[in-house]
Design a protein around this motif. Structure first.
Motif, PDB file in Angstrom:
ATOM      1  N   VAL A   2      68.771 116.833  13.816  1.00  0.00           N
ATOM      2  CA  VAL A   2      67.905 116.300  14.853  1.00  0.00           C
ATOM      3  C   VAL A   2      68.575 116.567  16.198  1.00  0.00           C
ATOM      4  CG1 VAL A   2      66.814 114.235  15.828  1.00  0.00           C
ATOM      5  CG2 VAL A   2      66.919 114.543  13.341  1.00  0.00           C
ATOM      6  N   ALA A   3      67.863 117.265  17.082  1.00  0.00           N
ATOM      7  CA  ALA A   3      68.375 117.558  18.416  1.00  0.00           C
ATOM      8  C   ALA A   3      67.892 116.466  19.359  1.00  0.00           C
ATOM      9  CB  ALA A   3      67.910 118.930  18.890  1.00  0.00           C
ATOM     10  N   THR A   4      68.805 115.588  19.757  1.00  0.00           N
ATOM     11  CA  THR A   4      68.515 114.494  20.676  1.00  0.00           C
ATOM     12  C   THR A   4      69.820 113.920  21.186  1.00  0.00           C
ATOM     13  OG1 THR A   4      67.286 112.422  20.996  1.00  0.00           O
ATOM     14  CG2 THR A   4      68.474 112.677  18.908  1.00  0.00           C
ATOM     15  N   SER A   5      69.756 113.288  22.347  1.00  0.00           N
ATOM     16  CA  SER A   5      70.889 112.528  22.866  1.00  0.00           C
ATOM     17  C   SER A   5      70.569 111.043  22.871  1.00  0.00           C
ATOM     18  CB  SER A   5      71.223 112.995  24.294  1.00  0.00           C
ATOM     19  OG  SER A   5      71.617 114.345  24.281  1.00  0.00           O
ATOM     20  N   ASP A   6      69.444 110.672  22.301  1.00  0.00           N
ATOM     21  CA  ASP A   6      68.959 109.288  22.281  1.00  0.00           C
ATOM     22  C   ASP A   6      69.713 108.490  21.220  1.00  0.00           C
ATOM     23  OD1 ASP A   6      67.484 106.945  21.661  1.00  0.00           O
ATOM     24  OD2 ASP A   6      65.627 107.861  22.370  1.00  0.00           O
TER      25      ASP A   6
END
Length: 135
Positions: free
Chosen positions: A106-110
């Motif tokens: 999963v590509a996220t910084s959240d």
């Protein structure tokens, strides 16, 4: 994954709004156009990958954004409006697809979204993922 696949491919789930927000390039002036540009860049990157790639955006489906879909890229939108709507959709997609792929990223910084993912799902920061994409 299809019956024709000799081995399952990795799955990338991309938090589109988070990745878009990782660059201070004026995306906020026209978020729909910025999302369409990002989806197109992700599509070009996806064509060179032996992976399934899914990008999820907030908001209602938009033809300009969805036009990038095809091949191994799927463009999805949140099922509802409001806070964490796209995050909910990403978690839903992970739960539906996890296990069918040897690797799920999963590509996220959240951090809130990352905390909701099952153990074994890999993550990559939004800015780092953005740097993977062709210009």
């Amino acid at each position: 994954m299809t019956d024709a696949d000799p081995q399952p491919r990795p799955l990338w789930l991309i938090d589109g709004n988070n990745v878009m927000g990782s660059a201070a390039d004026g995306w906020w002036n026209d978020p729909a156009a910025a999302a369409a540009r990002l989806a197109e860049r992700i599509g070009r990157w996806a064509r060179g990958q032996e992976a399934y790639v899914v990008v999820v955006f907030d908001g209602a489906p938009d033809e300009g954004i969805s036009a990038a879909a095809g091949g191994n890229l799927e463009v999805l939108h949140a099922r509802r409006k409001g806070r964490d709507a796209a995050d909910d959709r990403i978690v839903e997609e992970v739960e539906a697809r996890y296990g069918a792929h040897p690797e799920t990223i999963v590509a996220t910084s959240d951090r809130g979204l990352i905390g909701r993912l099952p153990p074994g799902v890999h993550t990559e920061g939004g800015g780092r993922f953005l740097r993977r994409l062709p210009g």
